[in-house]
Design a protein around this motif. Sequence first.
Motif, PDB file in Angstrom:
ATOM      1  N   ALA A 100       0.829  -1.206   0.000  1.00  0.00           N
ATOM      2  CA  ALA A 100       0.000   0.000   0.000  1.00  0.00           C
ATOM      3  C   ALA A 100       0.859   1.250   0.000  1.00  0.00           C
ATOM      4  O   ALA A 100       0.535   2.243  -0.683  1.00  0.00           O
ATOM      5  CB  ALA A 100      -0.923  -0.014   1.224  1.00  0.00           C
ATOM      6  N   GLU A 101       1.957   1.237   0.724  1.00  0.00           N
ATOM      7  CA  GLU A 101       2.853   2.405   0.753  1.00  0.00           C
ATOM      8  C   GLU A 101       3.544   2.613  -0.598  1.00  0.00           C
ATOM      9  O   GLU A 101       3.735   3.749  -1.044  1.00  0.00           O
ATOM     10  CB  GLU A 101       3.889   2.218   1.867  1.00  0.00           C
ATOM     11  N   ALA A 102       3.893   1.494  -1.268  1.00  0.00           N
ATOM     12  CA  ALA A 102       4.523   1.612  -2.592  1.00  0.00           C
ATOM     13  C   ALA A 102       3.541   2.188  -3.608  1.00  0.00           C
ATOM     14  O   ALA A 102       3.908   3.029  -4.451  1.00  0.00           O
ATOM     15  CB  ALA A 102       5.033   0.246  -3.042  1.00  0.00           C
ATOM     16  N   VAL A 103       2.284   1.726  -3.524  1.00  0.00           N
ATOM     17  CA  VAL A 103       1.259   2.253  -4.431  1.00  0.00           C
ATOM     18  C   VAL A 103       1.039   3.739  -4.162  1.00  0.00           C
ATOM     19  O   VAL A 103       0.944   4.556  -5.103  1.00  0.00           O
ATOM     20  CB  VAL A 103      -0.054   1.465  -4.264  1.00  0.00           C
ATOM     21  N   VAL A 287       1.913 -15.256   1.242  1.00  0.00           N
ATOM     22  CA  VAL A 287       3.143 -14.485   1.452  1.00  0.00           C
ATOM     23  C   VAL A 287       3.944 -14.411   0.154  1.00  0.00           C
ATOM     24  O   VAL A 287       4.455 -13.348  -0.228  1.00  0.00           O
ATOM     25  CB  VAL A 287       3.989 -15.114   2.580  1.00  0.00           C
ATOM     26  N   ASP A 288       4.047 -15.542  -0.543  1.00  0.00           N
ATOM     27  CA  ASP A 288       4.790 -15.573  -1.809  1.00  0.00           C
ATOM     28  C   ASP A 288       4.157 -14.637  -2.832  1.00  0.00           C
ATOM     29  O   ASP A 288       4.858 -13.899  -3.544  1.00  0.00           O
ATOM     30  CB  ASP A 288       4.820 -17.008  -2.333  1.00  0.00           C
ATOM     31  N   GLU A 289       2.820 -14.627  -2.902  1.00  0.00           N
ATOM     32  CA  GLU A 289       2.123 -13.737  -3.840  1.00  0.00           C
ATOM     33  C   GLU A 289       2.392 -12.266  -3.504  1.00  0.00           C
ATOM     34  O   GLU A 289       2.650 -11.447  -4.397  1.00  0.00           O
ATOM     35  CB  GLU A 289       0.622 -14.013  -3.801  1.00  0.00           C
ATOM     36  N   ARG A 290       2.306 -11.932  -2.198  1.00  0.00           N
ATOM     37  CA  ARG A 290       2.527 -10.544  -1.773  1.00  0.00           C
ATOM     38  C   ARG A 290       3.962 -10.105  -2.074  1.00  0.00           C
ATOM     39  O   ARG A 290       4.200  -8.968  -2.495  1.00  0.00           O
ATOM     40  CB  ARG A 290       2.250 -10.392  -0.279  1.00  0.00           C
ATOM     41  N   GLU A 291       4.909 -10.988  -1.846  1.00  0.00           N
ATOM     42  CA  GLU A 291       6.307 -10.624  -2.090  1.00  0.00           C
ATOM     43  C   GLU A 291       6.555 -10.372  -3.583  1.00  0.00           C
ATOM     44  O   GLU A 291       7.289  -9.442  -3.949  1.00  0.00           O
ATOM     45  CB  GLU A 291       7.232 -11.729  -1.577  1.00  0.00           C
ATOM     46  N   LYS A 292       5.934 -11.186  -4.413  1.00  0.00           N
ATOM     47  CA  LYS A 292       6.069 -10.970  -5.855  1.00  0.00           C
ATOM     48  C   LYS A 292       5.406  -9.653  -6.259  1.00  0.00           C
ATOM     49  O   LYS A 292       5.952  -8.895  -7.090  1.00  0.00           O
ATOM     50  CB  LYS A 292       5.443 -12.137  -6.627  1.00  0.00           C
ATOM     51  N   GLU A 293       4.244  -9.358  -5.690  1.00  0.00           N
ATOM     52  CA  GLU A 293       3.550  -8.108  -6.002  1.00  0.00           C
ATOM     53  C   GLU A 293       4.381  -6.916  -5.561  1.00  0.00           C
ATOM     54  O   GLU A 293       4.507  -5.921  -6.291  1.00  0.00           O
ATOM     55  CB  GLU A 293       2.201  -8.082  -5.317  1.00  0.00           C
ATOM     56  N   ALA A 295       7.643  -6.825  -5.128  1.00  0.00           N
ATOM     57  CA  ALA A 295       8.843  -6.736  -5.977  1.00  0.00           C
ATOM     58  C   ALA A 295       8.498  -6.068  -7.302  1.00  0.00           C
ATOM     59  O   ALA A 295       9.286  -5.243  -7.820  1.00  0.00           O
ATOM     60  CB  ALA A 295       9.415  -8.146  -6.207  1.00  0.00           C
ATOM     61  N   GLY A 296       7.331  -6.384  -7.865  1.00  0.00           N
ATOM     62  CA  GLY A 296       6.932  -5.750  -9.105  1.00  0.00           C
ATOM     63  C   GLY A 296       6.733  -4.256  -8.937  1.00  0.00           C
ATOM     64  O   GLY A 296       7.119  -3.461  -9.818  1.00  0.00           O
ATOM     65  N   LEU A 297       6.134  -3.825  -7.809  1.00  0.00           N
ATOM     66  CA  LEU A 297       5.929  -2.405  -7.561  1.00  0.00           C
ATOM     67  C   LEU A 297       7.260  -1.681  -7.385  1.00  0.00           C
ATOM     68  O   LEU A 297       7.438  -0.541  -7.848  1.00  0.00           O
ATOM     69  CB  LEU A 297       5.051  -2.207  -6.320  1.00  0.00           C
ATOM     70  N   VAL A 298       8.201  -2.326  -6.706  1.00  0.00           N
ATOM     71  CA  VAL A 298       9.515  -1.708  -6.504  1.00  0.00           C
ATOM     72  C   VAL A 298      10.233  -1.543  -7.831  1.00  0.00           C
ATOM     73  O   VAL A 298      10.851  -0.510  -8.117  1.00  0.00           O
ATOM     74  CB  VAL A 298      10.355  -2.554  -5.525  1.00  0.00           C
ATOM     75  N   ASP A 299      10.142  -2.566  -8.712  1.00  0.00           N
ATOM     76  CA  ASP A 299      10.770  -2.476 -10.022  1.00  0.00           C
ATOM     77  C   ASP A 299      10.161  -1.356 -10.840  1.00  0.00           C
ATOM     78  O   ASP A 299      10.888  -0.617 -11.556  1.00  0.00           O
ATOM     79  CB  ASP A 299      10.620  -3.816 -10.767  1.00  0.00           C
TER      80      ASP A 299
END
Length: 303
Positions: A100-103, A287-293, A295-299
């Motif tokens: 949420a913070e990344a968004v 957890v795996d789904e959230r971490e991938k999401e 990572a995509g936002l950070v990229d």
Amino acid sequence: MTTPEAEHSESDRTQAEDARPQGAGDADAHDESAPEAAPEAQARPEERLERAVRAAEQALIEFEIAVETFRVEVENFSRLHHQKLGPMYSRLDELDAQIAEAVAARTGDVEDIRKADEARARVMPMPGVEELFHGWMDSEGLFPEAVAMLTDQSVRPPQRVRPSDEARQLYRELVRKAHPDLAQDDDERRRRDEFIARVNAAYSRGDEALLRELSEEWAAGPVPEEWKPSRSEELYARLEWLAQRKELLTLVARELEESAIGAMLKMAPEDPDRLLDEIAEQLLAQVDEREKELAGLVDQGLS
């Protein structure tokens, strides 16, 4: 796993059968021995009631055992649930907050910022030292009160009490009036002994108000002997108490069964550990789904 209410239904039926009047369906079966049984029945009119009380007591004991057994199972499962899955839930909350913070950082939208703040607020903060030890210590060490309790010492030194003049006067008057040597029989002596013990305790604390109350109590005279119910009245009162106790236990059982942990236990009554493993697998996948999401936002933010 059988729930407490289901286990109790059979006991209720047994209790009802024991309390049912004997020979209820034998109205046509008369013999010569019937008149001889009448005097015995009249001699013990409360016998049937006593059987009903005994049956109700036994049924309540079995119900209490069932409820307590289920409560322990719920507590143990809750503890295991927290130990095994708690960190995963915390990790999910943290990932949701970071997403949420990344968004919000990427869009700058007011609504996204609000959602990010709410997600961050849901993350359980690390408790402070004071919260962990529930007021027993702070960052500087144990409180003096805690040290005293752990070492069996008094928290504060006992204060010396000097009774007031009024307290001393009340004390002397009470002792003169209620002294055990003035008793006319053993019962009266016991009453006076108990009363003087209370007077001495109040005077040792310098409790002037209590001494006044004791003076008024003595002036009012001995408490009249309490009315004693008959055996039948005692049995009816016992049955009423047993019924109330059963209602209370039924509420406790229902709350346990309807709680989140109780509901989980009902899903896998024979193998709750397997249920924990299944939930853990689901949480790990989330957890795996959230971490991938994330990572995509950070990229996206770096590009």
